[in-house]
Every structure is written in C-alpha cells, then in structure tokens.
Design a protein around this motif. Structure first.
Motif, PDB file in Angstrom:
ATOM      1  N   GLY A 114      33.758  55.930  44.787  1.00 37.74           N
ATOM      2  CA  GLY A 114      34.564  55.290  43.881  1.00 37.74           C
ATOM      3  C   GLY A 114      35.937  54.895  44.426  1.00 37.74           C
ATOM      4  N   THR A 160      37.447  51.027  45.306  1.00 43.50           N
ATOM      5  CA  THR A 160      38.489  50.696  44.453  1.00 43.50           C
ATOM      6  C   THR A 160      39.922  50.402  45.258  1.00 43.50           C
ATOM      7  OG1 THR A 160      39.203  53.027  43.604  1.00 43.50           O
ATOM      8  CG2 THR A 160      37.945  51.483  42.200  1.00 43.50           C
ATOM      9  N   GLU A 161      39.649  51.478  46.185  1.00 44.80           N
ATOM     10  CA  GLU A 161      41.267  51.149  47.005  1.00 44.80           C
ATOM     11  C   GLU A 161      40.942  49.760  47.872  1.00 44.80           C
ATOM     12  OE1 GLU A 161      43.672  53.101  46.826  1.00 44.80           O
ATOM     13  OE2 GLU A 161      44.934  52.644  48.771  1.00 44.80           O
ATOM     14  N   LEU A 213      40.695  46.447  44.994  1.00 47.28           N
ATOM     15  CA  LEU A 213      41.678  46.231  43.760  1.00 47.28           C
ATOM     16  C   LEU A 213      42.791  45.835  44.732  1.00 47.28           C
ATOM     17  CD1 LEU A 213      41.366  49.038  41.284  1.00 47.28           C
ATOM     18  CD2 LEU A 213      40.826  46.794  40.931  1.00 47.28           C
ATOM     19  N   TRP A 242      47.608  49.074  42.654  1.00 45.93           N
ATOM     20  CA  TRP A 242      47.267  48.623  41.547  1.00 45.93           C
ATOM     21  C   TRP A 242      47.959  49.429  40.298  1.00 45.93           C
ATOM     22  CZ3 TRP A 242      43.844  44.877  39.398  1.00 45.93           C
ATOM     23  CH2 TRP A 242      43.264  45.173  38.327  1.00 45.93           C
ATOM     24  N   ASN A 243      47.983  50.525  40.479  1.00 45.43           N
ATOM     25  CA  ASN A 243      48.503  51.434  39.520  1.00 45.43           C
ATOM     26  C   ASN A 243      49.940  50.910  39.018  1.00 45.43           C
ATOM     27  OD1 ASN A 243      45.995  52.360  39.043  1.00 45.43           O
ATOM     28  ND2 ASN A 243      46.440  54.409  40.076  1.00 45.43           N
ATOM     29  N   ARG A 255      47.306  43.052  36.526  1.00 43.25           N
ATOM     30  CA  ARG A 255      46.242  43.604  36.517  1.00 43.25           C
ATOM     31  C   ARG A 255      45.352  42.790  35.482  1.00 43.25           C
ATOM     32  NH1 ARG A 255      46.940  48.068  33.773  1.00 43.25           N
ATOM     33  NH2 ARG A 255      49.071  48.558  34.133  1.00 43.25           N
ATOM     34  N   ILE A 278      43.433  53.205  37.346  1.00 40.72           N
ATOM     35  CA  ILE A 278      42.584  53.921  37.685  1.00 40.72           C
ATOM     36  C   ILE A 278      42.932  55.212  38.503  1.00 40.72           C
ATOM     37  CG2 ILE A 278      41.658  52.870  39.694  1.00 40.72           C
ATOM     38  CD1 ILE A 278      38.580  53.603  38.665  1.00 40.72           C
ATOM     39  N   PRO A 318      33.035  52.766  37.065  1.00 43.91           N
ATOM     40  CA  PRO A 318      34.336  52.498  37.385  1.00 43.91           C
ATOM     41  C   PRO A 318      34.912  51.360  37.739  1.00 43.91           C
ATOM     42  CG  PRO A 318      33.731  54.717  37.994  1.00 43.91           C
ATOM     43  CD  PRO A 318      32.357  53.847  37.602  1.00 43.91           C
ATOM     44  N   PHE A 319      33.997  50.503  38.692  1.00 48.59           N
ATOM     45  CA  PHE A 319      34.465  49.396  39.260  1.00 48.59           C
ATOM     46  C   PHE A 319      34.358  48.272  38.029  1.00 48.59           C
ATOM     47  CE2 PHE A 319      31.568  50.876  43.149  1.00 48.59           C
ATOM     48  CZ  PHE A 319      32.533  51.661  43.399  1.00 48.59           C
ATOM     49  N   VAL A 363      37.685  48.299  35.673  1.00 49.30           N
ATOM     50  CA  VAL A 363      38.824  48.069  36.224  1.00 49.30           C
ATOM     51  C   VAL A 363      38.683  46.455  36.532  1.00 49.30           C
ATOM     52  CG1 VAL A 363      39.835  49.899  36.908  1.00 49.30           C
ATOM     53  CG2 VAL A 363      38.598  48.881  38.596  1.00 49.30           C
ATOM     54  N   LEU A 379      36.123  44.710  38.529  1.00 51.46           N
ATOM     55  CA  LEU A 379      35.864  44.238  39.891  1.00 51.46           C
ATOM     56  C   LEU A 379      34.429  43.654  39.563  1.00 51.46           C
ATOM     57  CD1 LEU A 379      36.408  47.449  42.132  1.00 51.46           C
ATOM     58  CD2 LEU A 379      37.494  45.289  42.142  1.00 51.46           C
TER      59      LEU A 379
END
Ligand code: PA5
Length: 462
Positions: free
Chosen positions: A92, A96-97, A100, A104-105, A112, A118, A221-222, A225, A227
């Motif tokens: 994950g 995500t790294e 995204l 991102w955060n 976003r 996340i 999780p993808f 957020v 994806l």
C-alpha cells in the motif's frame, strides 16, 4: 510493457568471473524455466500452494466490492489511516507513494479532488503513534486495519489503542470509522469484526502478506484515495498474461530470476540492490526488500536439507544514493547485483534555468532535471560496468497505475521463479513466526507460559 536490459550482467561486459554468458545460460535453463512457469500456473488454484496471488489480476468481484464501498464513504472522511505491518502495509505504501501526487497529504482538499489524506502506521514506536494521533481528527478518519492472521501484536495493539479512542469520542457510532481487512474465517480480528459489526474485506486464502498488494489489502486503500484500481488490475492482468510465456527469451521475470540466481550461486553475488531512479518509487525498494528476503531466505530447502540460503536485498534510491552507497558498490566487494529502475517519461518536464552561465554550473542551464536523472542512471550503470560490477535495468515507460502494477507483479513472479530455482518454499516465513511466538510469550499471551519460562532463562544468557 516493461523492459529488462541485462547486458551489464553479461560476461562480455563485466568479465567471466563477475558476469554470465547469458544466452548460453538461457539455453541451458530453457526447459527448467519452462517447467517452473508451467508448474506455477498449473498449481495456482490448488489449495496450500500459496499461489492464489496469481489470480488477483482477474478478481473482478473484489474490485466491484471495493469500488462500491469507496463510493459509499466518499466525501465522508478527511483521512485514511492504515494499520498493518510487513506485507499488510508495504505494498500500500509503495503504490500510494508512487501514484498519488507527490506530497499528497500536504495538498489542499481541492488539489486532492476532495479525496482523503492517507497515513500508514506500520510500526509500534509509541512516540510516532501518539504523534500521529495528535495530528489526526479521529472523528474524520477512516481506519483500515489490515492483518491476514488477525492477531499480529503490532497491528492489533495499534488497533486497540485507536478503537478505544474512537469509541470514547464517537460512542457506538465509532464502528463507521473502521473497516477491517482480514482472513474470511479465522483470527481474532475476524471474531471482533463480527461481534462489533465492522465492515470487512477479505485477504484471500493462499495469498501471503507480501504477495497481497493486489487483493483488498491494497485495492481498498487505493480506491479510498481515488486511485484508478481498474487501471492497476489491468496492469497486473497484462503482465500475468505476458509472464505465462514459458520461453525464457520472452519472459522478463524468468530472466531476472535466473540472472540473480546464477550470479549468486555461481559468481558469489548474494546481495540484490533495488535502486529506482525515482523518488516516487522509493517504497518499491522497501516492498521488494521484504518480498525477496522473506521469500528466499530459508533454513531448509524443499527436500528438507539444511541450506541456510538467500540473497540479501538492499534498498536504494537514485540519484540520492549515488552520494551514499555507490562508492561501496563501485570499489567495494564484488558481491552484488544492482537492479536499476529507470523511468522513461516523467509527468513533469522540469527545465533548469539558464543562469550562472559564466560559472562551472553553467552547463546545466537549459537542460532538464529529467535529462539529469537519467544521465546519472546511465553514468552509474556504465561506471559500475567499468568496475566489472553486474547490473540489470528495468525500464518503466511512465509512473502510472498500469505500469507500477506491472512492475510489482513482475517482481512477484520473479520471486516465485527464484524460489523454485533455489528449491525453497517462497511462500512461508517460519523464521518470522518464531520471533512472533517469543513476543507473545513475553507479553503474557495465554498458552505461551512454557515458552515464556524458557525464554526468560535464555534471555539471562544472551
Ligand atoms: O508477508 C508476510 O506474510 C508477512 O510480512 C506479514 O504480512 C506480516 O507478518 C503481517 O502479518 P499479518 O498480515 O498476519 O498481520
């Protein structure tokens, strides 16, 4: 598709004692590799083989359920908090790294597209857990607790802390802020989820943690957020189809597995460095390290012989680690094979302004950072070849869901093939279980009293 360039692992480039006559080896191993690929595909649906991750590119049902839930909770949460460790977190984190938008955060909700931030809690450092909980508004956080076994002490202790705080803050409604991903029948988390009435997703049978990124472990999780999980699954499926090819000349996972295996067993290169030239792929290195280490580092082979084998994986990132590790790789012991990952086309074309033209850095002006990072990858590869150090280069056309999924899936298949070459079970981790059991004993888990006694005695001597 992804490309693999193995010229710099060939003896023609790095010499007889450090490289392989690759075409000859491909020829010599043609039948063995074809059998390994045929067996993997033939056994993937059989129980107890640990191979069902090979079906994840075709799991339309999971994709459908994940999308349905993601749509249901869309706009309801500011944060996703993933609780998990090892295979329940690293995939994950890697994807995500990579996919995204960077930082991102830190982006505004508009930037976003109103998808949540996340966070991954993949450790039990009390300071960082408390620190994260101090910055998150738990009432606006969806907690995805992921554990296949349902009892991993790290994940479950995080979960207990957070559940307690959520309940104190939200009362009975706290349940809406939890979604659990775990085994469909067994384990403490499954039992709790059913008692408490949490929404749950399944870690499928015969899919080990480090091979689970394309199950609900990663897909949920993808999707949460924003994806595109269809694109990701398409990448997995297309790579799976390509890697069904039993001809080693056409199968990059088999090629890289064989090259690593032979460089280790014939030429003493038992360290495998994963070095993407991309910050966005930096956690792919972490994920690969777990995949390669837990799958191939074994005491016993499949015939029960004590072998104590396994190549040591190392994470690196280019160009950063040219200023940290490359000195050792160039001039130190010739005991490594370095995997470069090169990105053909970045999303951004970043030009270096033509300033300071009268100084020693004037040559940089007017070029792009894109040119610079790939020039550095090429220069490092050639320098290593000058030092007779073997490398391979995987080229990824772009960083998007389709190609990142291909990269991860290709590395999974490569690992499975390497396991067969080393003649070990790539899908268990008995050495991890022992430490888990000792931890249970130390923490007073019922049923571990005898182990605790033995352990306390041992601890006084070591
Ligand atoms: O790859 C593996 O099997 C391990 O790394 C596990 O993912 C890790 O130990 C966490 O286990 P669990 O998902 O049961 O909490």
């Amino acid at each position: 598709m992804l490309k693999l360039n193995y010229k710099c692992a060939d003896s023609a480039v790095v010499g007889e004692s450090n490289g392989l006559n690759i075409q000859e080896e491909f020829f010599a191993y043609k039948e063995k590799i074809a059998k390994i690929i045929t067996d993997l595909n033939g056994n993937k649906d059989k129980r107890g083989q640990g191979l069902r991750w090979m079906n994840l590119g075709y799991s339309e049902e999971t994709v459908w359920y994940v999308k349905e839930y993601a749509a249901l909770v869309e706009n309801r949460f500011e944060n996703i908090l993933v609780l998990g460790i090892g295979g329940s977190a690293l995939g994950g984190l890697a994807v995500t790294e990579a996919l995204l938008k960077p930082y991102w955060n830190f982006l505004s909700p508009e930037n976003r597209n109103n998808f949540p931030r996340i966070f991954f809690l993949d450790n039990i450092d009390p300071d960082s857990i408390e620190g994260l909980l101090n910055v998150l508004d738990l009432s606006k956080t969806l907690v995805n607790v992921i554990t296949k076994s349902g009892s991993t002490a790290e994940t479950m202790s995080q979960f207990m802390i957070i559940k307690d705080r959520l309940e104190k803050e939200l009362g009975d409604d706290y349940r809406k802020n939890i979604v659990a991903t775990t085994d469909k029948n067994i384990g403490v988390l499954r039992q709790i989820a059913e008692q408490e009435g949490y929404k749950t997703f399944i870690v499928p049978d015969d899919v080990g943690g480090r091979f689970s990124v394309f199950s609900a472990v990663g897909l949920l999780p993808f999707a949460l957020v924003g994806l595109d999980i269809d694109e990701i699954i398409r990448g997995v499926k297309d790579m799976d189809l390509a890697l069904k090819n039993t001809d080693i000349n056409e199968n990059i996972a088999a090629q890289n597995a064989l090259i690593h295996y032979l460089l280790d067993t014939k030429k003493g290169k038992n360290i495998s460095v994963m070095m993407p030239y991309s910050s966005r792929l930096r956690y792919v290195s972490d994920w690969y390290v777990q995949l390669w280490a837990e799958s191939l580092g074994k005491e016993k082979d499949l015939d029960g012989n004590t072998v104590n084998i396994g190549p040591t994986p190392v994470r690196a990132v280019g160009a950063t680690d040219q200023h940290s590790q490359i000195q050792l790789y160039n001039e130190g012991p010739n005991n490594k094979v370095i995997n470069f990952v090169r990105v053909e086309e970045f999303d951004t074309n970043l030009e270096i302004p033509k300033i300071f033209e009268y100084t020693g850095i004037g040559y940089l002006g007017g070029k792009t950072v894109n040119d610079l990072i790939n020039a550095e990858a090429d220069a490092t590869r050639v320098t290593l070849a000058d030092y007779n150090k073997p490398t391979v280069t995987i080229t990824i056309p772009k960083i998007n869901g389709y190609y990142v999924a291909q990269l991860l899936y290709m590395l999974e298949v490569q690992t499975a093939i390497a396991g067969a070459l080393y003649n070990v079970n790539a899908f268990d981790q008995p050495g991890v279980e022992q430490a888990k059991n000792y931890t249970y004993a130390l923490m007073g888990r019922v049923g571990y009293e005898e182990s605790a006694h033995v352990l306390h005695e041992k601890m006084s001597t070591v």
